[in-house]
Design a protein around this motif. Structure first.
Motif, PDB file in Angstrom:
ATOM      1  N   ARG A 142     -20.009 -41.403  86.655  1.00 57.39           N
ATOM      2  CA  ARG A 142     -19.655 -40.974  85.317  1.00 57.39           C
ATOM      3  C   ARG A 142     -20.782 -41.339  84.354  1.00 57.39           C
ATOM      4  O   ARG A 142     -21.283 -42.451  84.360  1.00 57.39           O
ATOM      5  CB  ARG A 142     -18.352 -41.660  84.883  1.00 57.39           C
ATOM      6  CG  ARG A 142     -17.821 -41.199  83.541  1.00 57.39           C
ATOM      7  CD  ARG A 142     -16.471 -41.812  83.281  1.00 57.39           C
ATOM      8  NE  ARG A 142     -15.444 -41.264  84.181  1.00 57.39           N
ATOM      9  CZ  ARG A 142     -14.652 -40.236  83.850  1.00 57.39           C
ATOM     10  NH1 ARG A 142     -14.739 -39.679  82.662  1.00 57.39           N
ATOM     11  NH2 ARG A 142     -13.760 -39.800  84.702  1.00 57.39           N
ATOM     12  N   CYS A 143     -21.166 -40.374  83.562  1.00 58.36           N
ATOM     13  CA  CYS A 143     -22.238 -40.600  82.581  1.00 58.36           C
ATOM     14  C   CYS A 143     -21.805 -41.651  81.567  1.00 58.36           C
ATOM     15  O   CYS A 143     -20.725 -41.555  80.995  1.00 58.36           O
ATOM     16  CB  CYS A 143     -22.577 -39.295  81.881  1.00 58.36           C
ATOM     17  SG  CYS A 143     -23.795 -39.495  80.567  1.00 58.36           S
ATOM     18  N   HIS A 144     -22.644 -42.643  81.364  1.00 56.76           N
ATOM     19  CA  HIS A 144     -22.301 -43.730  80.433  1.00 56.76           C
ATOM     20  C   HIS A 144     -22.410 -43.282  78.990  1.00 56.76           C
ATOM     21  O   HIS A 144     -21.956 -43.947  78.076  1.00 56.76           O
ATOM     22  CB  HIS A 144     -23.218 -44.937  80.665  1.00 56.76           C
ATOM     23  CG  HIS A 144     -24.681 -44.634  80.467  1.00 56.76           C
ATOM     24  ND1 HIS A 144     -25.300 -44.732  79.259  1.00 56.76           N
ATOM     25  CD2 HIS A 144     -25.621 -44.190  81.337  1.00 56.76           C
ATOM     26  CE1 HIS A 144     -26.576 -44.382  79.391  1.00 56.76           C
ATOM     27  NE2 HIS A 144     -26.790 -44.038  80.650  1.00 56.76           N
ATOM     28  N   SER A 145     -23.054 -42.124  78.774  1.00 57.07           N
ATOM     29  CA  SER A 145     -23.283 -41.665  77.416  1.00 57.07           C
ATOM     30  C   SER A 145     -22.212 -40.690  76.943  1.00 57.07           C
ATOM     31  O   SER A 145     -21.634 -40.852  75.880  1.00 57.07           O
ATOM     32  CB  SER A 145     -24.670 -41.017  77.338  1.00 57.07           C
ATOM     33  OG  SER A 145     -24.891 -40.472  76.057  1.00 57.07           O
ATOM     34  N   CYS A 146     -21.929 -39.666  77.755  1.00 61.50           N
ATOM     35  CA  CYS A 146     -20.970 -38.650  77.310  1.00 61.50           C
ATOM     36  C   CYS A 146     -19.711 -38.602  78.162  1.00 61.50           C
ATOM     37  O   CYS A 146     -18.773 -37.885  77.838  1.00 61.50           O
ATOM     38  CB  CYS A 146     -21.641 -37.272  77.272  1.00 61.50           C
ATOM     39  SG  CYS A 146     -21.948 -36.574  78.915  1.00 61.50           S
ATOM     40  N   GLY A 147     -19.675 -39.333  79.276  1.00 63.28           N
ATOM     41  CA  GLY A 147     -18.462 -39.394  80.083  1.00 63.28           C
ATOM     42  C   GLY A 147     -18.337 -38.285  81.109  1.00 63.28           C
ATOM     43  O   GLY A 147     -17.329 -38.207  81.811  1.00 63.28           O
ATOM     44  N   ALA A 161     -29.615 -37.766  86.748  1.00 64.08           N
ATOM     45  CA  ALA A 161     -29.479 -37.711  85.295  1.00 64.08           C
ATOM     46  C   ALA A 161     -28.346 -36.761  84.947  1.00 64.08           C
ATOM     47  O   ALA A 161     -28.019 -35.854  85.704  1.00 64.08           O
ATOM     48  CB  ALA A 161     -30.774 -37.252  84.652  1.00 64.08           C
ATOM     49  N   CYS A 162     -27.748 -36.974  83.794  1.00 56.86           N
ATOM     50  CA  CYS A 162     -26.631 -36.153  83.346  1.00 56.86           C
ATOM     51  C   CYS A 162     -27.117 -34.772  82.937  1.00 56.86           C
ATOM     52  O   CYS A 162     -28.039 -34.648  82.132  1.00 56.86           O
ATOM     53  CB  CYS A 162     -25.943 -36.856  82.163  1.00 56.86           C
ATOM     54  SG  CYS A 162     -24.621 -35.877  81.430  1.00 56.86           S
ATOM     55  N   TRP A 163     -26.477 -33.736  83.482  1.00 53.89           N
ATOM     56  CA  TRP A 163     -26.913 -32.387  83.140  1.00 53.89           C
ATOM     57  C   TRP A 163     -26.467 -31.995  81.756  1.00 53.89           C
ATOM     58  O   TRP A 163     -26.980 -31.074  81.147  1.00 53.89           O
ATOM     59  CB  TRP A 163     -26.432 -31.356  84.171  1.00 53.89           C
ATOM     60  CG  TRP A 163     -24.931 -31.353  84.383  1.00 53.89           C
ATOM     61  CD1 TRP A 163     -24.259 -32.009  85.369  1.00 53.89           C
ATOM     62  CD2 TRP A 163     -23.954 -30.684  83.605  1.00 53.89           C
ATOM     63  NE1 TRP A 163     -22.913 -31.775  85.243  1.00 53.89           N
ATOM     64  CE2 TRP A 163     -22.687 -30.967  84.178  1.00 53.89           C
ATOM     65  CE3 TRP A 163     -23.999 -29.869  82.473  1.00 53.89           C
ATOM     66  CZ2 TRP A 163     -21.501 -30.467  83.638  1.00 53.89           C
ATOM     67  CZ3 TRP A 163     -22.812 -29.376  81.950  1.00 53.89           C
ATOM     68  CH2 TRP A 163     -21.561 -29.668  82.535  1.00 53.89           C
ATOM     69  N   ARG A 164     -25.480 -32.693  81.209  1.00 51.60           N
ATOM     70  CA  ARG A 164     -24.954 -32.315  79.900  1.00 51.60           C
ATOM     71  C   ARG A 164     -25.776 -32.945  78.776  1.00 51.60           C
ATOM     72  O   ARG A 164     -26.182 -32.275  77.842  1.00 51.60           O
ATOM     73  CB  ARG A 164     -23.504 -32.745  79.782  1.00 51.60           C
ATOM     74  CG  ARG A 164     -22.935 -32.469  78.403  1.00 51.60           C
ATOM     75  CD  ARG A 164     -21.514 -32.940  78.283  1.00 51.60           C
ATOM     76  NE  ARG A 164     -20.568 -31.918  78.731  1.00 51.60           N
ATOM     77  CZ  ARG A 164     -19.247 -32.078  78.676  1.00 51.60           C
ATOM     78  NH1 ARG A 164     -18.748 -33.198  78.218  1.00 51.60           N
ATOM     79  NH2 ARG A 164     -18.453 -31.136  79.082  1.00 51.60           N
ATOM     80  N   CYS A 165     -26.005 -34.248  78.857  1.00 53.63           N
ATOM     81  CA  CYS A 165     -26.680 -34.905  77.734  1.00 53.63           C
ATOM     82  C   CYS A 165     -28.049 -35.455  78.114  1.00 53.63           C
ATOM     83  O   CYS A 165     -28.798 -35.908  77.261  1.00 53.63           O
ATOM     84  CB  CYS A 165     -25.803 -36.034  77.164  1.00 53.63           C
ATOM     85  SG  CYS A 165     -25.708 -37.462  78.253  1.00 53.63           S
ATOM     86  N   GLY A 166     -28.395 -35.434  79.407  1.00 49.80           N
ATOM     87  CA  GLY A 166     -29.740 -35.871  79.804  1.00 49.80           C
ATOM     88  C   GLY A 166     -29.889 -37.349  80.024  1.00 49.80           C
ATOM     89  O   GLY A 166     -30.956 -37.825  80.363  1.00 49.80           O
TER      90      GLY A 166
HETATM   91 ZN   LIG Z   1     -24.018 -37.336  79.732  1.00 47.95          ZN
END
Ligand SMILES: [Zn+2]
Length: 104
Positions: free
Chosen positions: A79-84, A93-98
């Motif tokens: 789970r992305c720590h930035s956007c969830g 890396a998160c494809w949504r927020c990078g």
């Molecule tokens: Zn993210």
């Protein structure tokens, strides 16, 4: 020539595929396995990876090292720590927020 021993058949097959993708021919050998999958204790089923051409050894070892330092096949998603966002284990890396994946 024998390259290495895989911890289990699934990972061994995964390595064969990885090497095949790099153009390296190899075979999965298992001296305990004579077509009787399921009758042998799993710890005796560790397959061996054999190179068809021993000149591929250095490259093959590098590929397997890299494969083992990454997430194992079947690893949990994260789970992305930035956007969830929930992400597959192969992404770093998160494809949504990078945001870059945190160390495990
Ligand atoms: Zn993210």
């Amino acid at each position: 020539m024998k390259l290495t021993r895989a911890p289990n058949f699934v990972i061994g097959q995964h390595w064969v595929n990885l090497l095949a993708t790099a153009g390296i021919e190899c075979e999965l050998h298992n001296r305990y396995l004579n077509g009787a999958l399921g009758e042998i204790p799993a710890d005796q089923c560790a397959p061996e990876l054999w190179l068809v051409d021993e000149r591929d050894e250095m490259l093959a070892r590098r590929i397997l090292e890299r494969a083992q330092s990454g997430p194992p096949p079947g690893a949990a998603s994260w789970r992305c720590h930035s956007c969830g966002e929930t992400l597959e284990p192969q992404f770093t890396a998160c494809w949504r927020c990078g945001a870059v994946r945190e160390a495990l």
